[in-house]
Design a protein around this motif. Structure first.
Motif, mmCIF file in Angstrom:
data_model
loop_
_atom_site.group_PDB
_atom_site.id
_atom_site.type_symbol
_atom_site.label_atom_id
_atom_site.label_comp_id
_atom_site.label_asym_id
_atom_site.label_seq_id
_atom_site.Cartn_x
_atom_site.Cartn_y
_atom_site.Cartn_z
ATOM 1 N N ARG A 61 0.805 -1.218 0.000
ATOM 2 C CA ARG A 61 0.000 0.000 0.000
ATOM 3 C C ARG A 61 0.845 1.278 0.000
ATOM 4 N NH1 ARG A 61 -4.771 -1.402 4.267
ATOM 5 N NH2 ARG A 61 -3.223 -2.643 5.353
ATOM 6 N N ALA A 62 2.179 1.108 0.130
ATOM 7 C CA ALA A 62 3.059 2.278 0.296
ATOM 8 C C ALA A 62 2.921 3.315 -0.826
ATOM 9 C CB ALA A 62 4.508 1.827 0.437
ATOM 10 N N PRO A 63 2.892 2.898 -2.097
ATOM 11 C CA PRO A 63 2.836 3.935 -3.144
ATOM 12 C C PRO A 63 1.589 4.814 -3.042
ATOM 13 C CG PRO A 63 3.436 1.806 -4.091
ATOM 14 C CD PRO A 63 3.006 1.549 -2.669
ATOM 15 N N ALA A 64 0.490 4.254 -2.568
ATOM 16 C CA ALA A 64 -0.751 5.031 -2.443
ATOM 17 C C ALA A 64 -0.801 5.785 -1.118
ATOM 18 C CB ALA A 64 -1.958 4.098 -2.564
ATOM 19 N N VAL A 65 -0.436 5.109 -0.037
ATOM 20 C CA VAL A 65 -0.530 5.754 1.282
ATOM 21 C C VAL A 65 0.440 6.926 1.373
ATOM 22 C CG1 VAL A 65 -0.072 5.413 3.741
ATOM 23 C CG2 VAL A 65 -1.435 3.741 2.492
ATOM 24 N N GLY A 66 1.671 6.738 0.864
ATOM 25 C CA GLY A 66 2.642 7.827 0.909
ATOM 26 C C GLY A 66 2.146 9.044 0.139
ATOM 27 N N GLN A 67 1.558 8.783 -1.017
ATOM 28 C CA GLN A 67 1.064 9.890 -1.833
ATOM 29 C C GLN A 67 -0.112 10.605 -1.164
ATOM 30 O OE1 GLN A 67 -0.564 8.858 -5.791
ATOM 31 N NE2 GLN A 67 0.766 10.474 -6.558
ATOM 32 N N ARG A 68 -1.030 9.817 -0.603
ATOM 33 C CA ARG A 68 -2.196 10.432 0.064
ATOM 34 C C ARG A 68 -1.761 11.235 1.294
ATOM 35 N NH1 ARG A 68 -7.835 8.265 -0.716
ATOM 36 N NH2 ARG A 68 -7.676 6.843 -2.463
ATOM 37 N N LEU A 69 -0.792 10.685 2.044
ATOM 38 C CA LEU A 69 -0.334 11.386 3.243
ATOM 39 C C LEU A 69 0.369 12.683 2.862
ATOM 40 C CD1 LEU A 69 -0.019 11.394 6.316
ATOM 41 C CD2 LEU A 69 2.012 9.955 6.056
ATOM 42 N N ALA A 70 1.169 12.644 1.817
ATOM 43 C CA ALA A 70 1.848 13.868 1.357
ATOM 44 C C ALA A 70 0.819 14.933 0.992
ATOM 45 C CB ALA A 70 2.753 13.543 0.166
ATOM 46 N N ARG A 71 -0.236 14.512 0.331
ATOM 47 C CA ARG A 71 -1.266 15.485 -0.054
ATOM 48 C C ARG A 71 -1.940 16.088 1.178
ATOM 49 N NH1 ARG A 71 -3.829 11.941 -4.865
ATOM 50 N NH2 ARG A 71 -2.245 12.393 -6.427
ATOM 51 N N GLU A 72 -2.193 15.241 2.185
ATOM 52 C CA GLU A 72 -2.826 15.741 3.410
ATOM 53 C C GLU A 72 -1.922 16.792 4.069
ATOM 54 O OE1 GLU A 72 -3.818 12.739 6.313
ATOM 55 O OE2 GLU A 72 -4.354 14.235 7.825
ATOM 56 N N ILE A 73 -0.634 16.500 4.141
ATOM 57 C CA ILE A 73 0.306 17.422 4.794
ATOM 58 C C ILE A 73 0.355 18.751 4.028
ATOM 59 C CG2 ILE A 73 2.763 17.764 5.325
ATOM 60 C CD1 ILE A 73 2.770 14.599 5.720
#
Ligand code: FAD
Length: 394
Positions: A351-363
């Motif tokens: 799930r890393a490629p999606a979770v990392g991207q979503r978290l970056a967007r949240e930040i």
């Protein structure tokens, strides 16, 4: 490395945006999640420092099996896993890391009625959510995958959007791509985290004040945040894996009744499970696989793939996964300027490629993943550690 030289940036990456311009962010932990988050934050224009106490991928990521699939019955899980598979495909390549397409089969044996029913129900829910998953009986499975023993199979599911990658290679690539996008990588730098204001303390005592700290420290996340006064409902637990000699082209397979999974590997067949259902101490856990695990699992593998009966043991090891009370991860803000991503129940790499991207967007000011909000727990909940690959509903 500059952007033009960077392989991951050259392969199908989206255009840079500047949503993160002016933000200074410290990412603590360069595993698959942290490296991806750092990469995406840097691409959004943030000034990122990616810290690791050891090397890149020296935590769970470097010990993971690298199995990836979108076969999740829950809609959100399936959506994230689908995004991740697409991104693995886009970023992989000869100059980055290989992503090998390989069908994923999960099965229950005759007489295991509860697990067979659970698989049928999962497949139905996957199909309802638009995930390509097929139900097969033993005979159909034998036709499709002659390497598998199938005469004892009650029901199997097959997911086509699946494959495997070397987690360390993926993470090294994303960390390099992050530096290519402007991030600073500081390895061999164990940091502490403090809040109000968000900051990290380097080993020499110097303070790095930032707009946001992202704690992606795997099994050490709980202790790191506890030192900062934040309780997280997460428990590290130990799992084991091995590589046996042998040759298997496909599929990847999870035998739910037998309690193990396997996948093709360049050096043989990678087999895993050996989960210990109790909290482990990340500072003192046994990194070697136990002899019971290695003996039992080879028998079980020979049962499912008869051609592997004579395979010698190439190597075996243990690593730590992280569990939460509801088996969903903790991803998002825990305090002003302090973010976390942990609790992936053995499914963090895929799930890393999606979770990392979503978290970056949240930040960078976007919305987070509400269902994974880490503050849905107080942090003092009592709960049991449950095997991440079990068929419990999720
Ligand atoms: C045997 C095994 C098999 C697995 N198989 C799979 C699989 O097939 N598919 C899948 O999706 N998942 C799998 N997993 C789970 C997967 O490994 C994890 O979910 C995922 O790697 C978590 O990544 P992470 O970045 O959150 O944590 P980690 O990879 O653990 O990274 C955390 C990093 O933080 C660093 N760190 C810790 N403390 C500090 C500090 N104070 N300062 C700076 N840095 C710090 C560590 O050195 C480490 O590099 C498996 C796990 C194991 C152990």
């Amino acid at each position: 490395m500059n952007d033009a030289d960077d392989p991951a940036l050259a392969v199908g990456a989206d255009a840079f945006t500047d949503q993160g311009a002016g933000l200074e962010v410290a990412v603590v932990g360069a595993g698959a999640i942290g490296a991806t988050t750092a990469y995406d934050l840097a691409r959004e224009g943030a000034a990122v420092t990616l810290y690791d106490s050891g090397r890149v991928a020296s935590g769970a990521t470097g010990r993971a099996a690298g199995i990836c699939y979108d076969a999740f019955a829950d809609g959100l899980d399936a959506e994230l896993a689908g995004e991740a598979i697409e991104r693995f495909r886009t970023l992989s390549g000869d100059d980055t890391f290989p992503f090998v397409e390989c069908p994923y089969v999960w099965l229950a044996r005759e007489g295991d009625i509860d697990r067979a029913d659970a698989i049928r129900d999962q497949i139905q829910r996957m199909q309802d959510n638009g995930v390509i998953a097929l139900e097969m009986d033993g005979d159909a499975l034998a036709d499709r995958f002659p390497a598998l023993r199938t005469d004892d199979v009650a029901v199997a599911g097959i997911a086509g959007a699946a494959g495997y990658a070397d987690p360390a290679a993926y993470t090294a690539c994303l960390a390099a791509a992050a530096t290519g996008a402007g991030a600073t990588l500081e390895t061999d730098t164990p940091v502490d985290v403090r809040t109000d204001p968000a900051r990290v303390i380097r080993p020499d005592g110097t303070v790095h004040e930032v707009d946001a700290v992202v704690v992606t420290a795997g099994a050490r996340t709980k202790a790191l945040l506890a030192d900062a006064g934040i309780s997280l409902a997460v428990k590290p637990y130990r799992v084991q894996a091995l590589i046996a000699d042998g040759d298997l082209a496909e599929p990847m397979c999870y035998d739910a009744t037998g309690g193990f999974y396997l996948r093709p590997h360049a050096n043989g067949v990678l087999v895993g499970d050996g989960t210990e259902n109790r909290e482990a101490d990340p500072d003192s856990y046994d990194r070697n696989a136990g002899s019971t695990f290695t003996a039992d699992i080879r028998d079980r593998v020979a049962h499912r793939v008869p051609g592997l009966a004579d395979g010698g043991l190439e190597r075996a090891w243990a690593g730590l996964c992280t569990a939460t009370p509801d088996r969903d991860p903790l991803v998002g803000a825990v305090r002003d300027g302090v973010y976390v991503a942990t609790g992936f129940q053995g499914h963090g790499f895929m799930r890393a490629p999606a979770v990392g991207q979503r978290l970056a967007r949240e930040i960078c000011g976007g919305s987070g993943i509400d269902a994974f909000d880490p503050t849905r727990f107080d942090g003092d909940e009592a709960f049991d550690v449950v095997d991440g690959m079990s068929l419990n509903p999720n």
